[in-house]
Design a protein around this motif. Sequence first.
Motif: not given
Length: 218
Positions: A139, A148, A150-151, A153, A173-176
């Motif tokens: 995070y 905000e 960001e997650m 991975y 990153r997030e859904n990208e």
Amino acid sequence: MLKRNIIMFFCYMILLGNGLFAAHPLTTDDVGIVDIGKYELEVGYDNVKEEDILRNHSCGVSFKHGITDKMDVGISLPYQIKPKLTEPLGTTTLGLKFLLIKDIFAFSINNELGSKEYFLNGIISKNIKPFDLHLNFGYEASGDEYIEGEMVYSAAVEYPLEKIDFVGEIVGRENEFENWLVGIRYKLGEITAVNFAYGNKDFSKNNEKIAFGFHTEF
């Protein structure tokens, strides 16, 4: 001013990963802790191109020290080569890493000194012969109460041989999806290596990264 802020942010993100995470050229971390009383030195150079951002030449130096058999501390200092900035030497980043389950799970926190931004990262490693696999889930806090966090991975694989390690990773990153990278480390000895890697996002020259690095322990 806006362009400069974008470049500085991009440089910081690259060097945060390369400075305090796994052995260059990977940005995905592994659960390894620097041995107590020992030191780790790493130097990295990145040549990056992204859409709508000038080609970025930057380097960074990372220095870690083993505090206990379950914790190490590190500092990273970035330097912007091109485009030239009024202050090319960046702010020092401090990182702490804690081994929670031996050879399996670790946790780290990184912070640019003087900033409210921070990055929390969970790290899982697993050896499935002949491969070493690593998974990160983190995070990233913006430091601004109105923006905000960001997650983030990533996942990496290493295939070690006697003189060369083949490495690869994907980062998102997030859904990208953010990018992929493949590279090699050439071992000059048991604790010293040089490396080279190439990364991209969509197989175009508008989104590519070329990296060189040096790693040693003492």
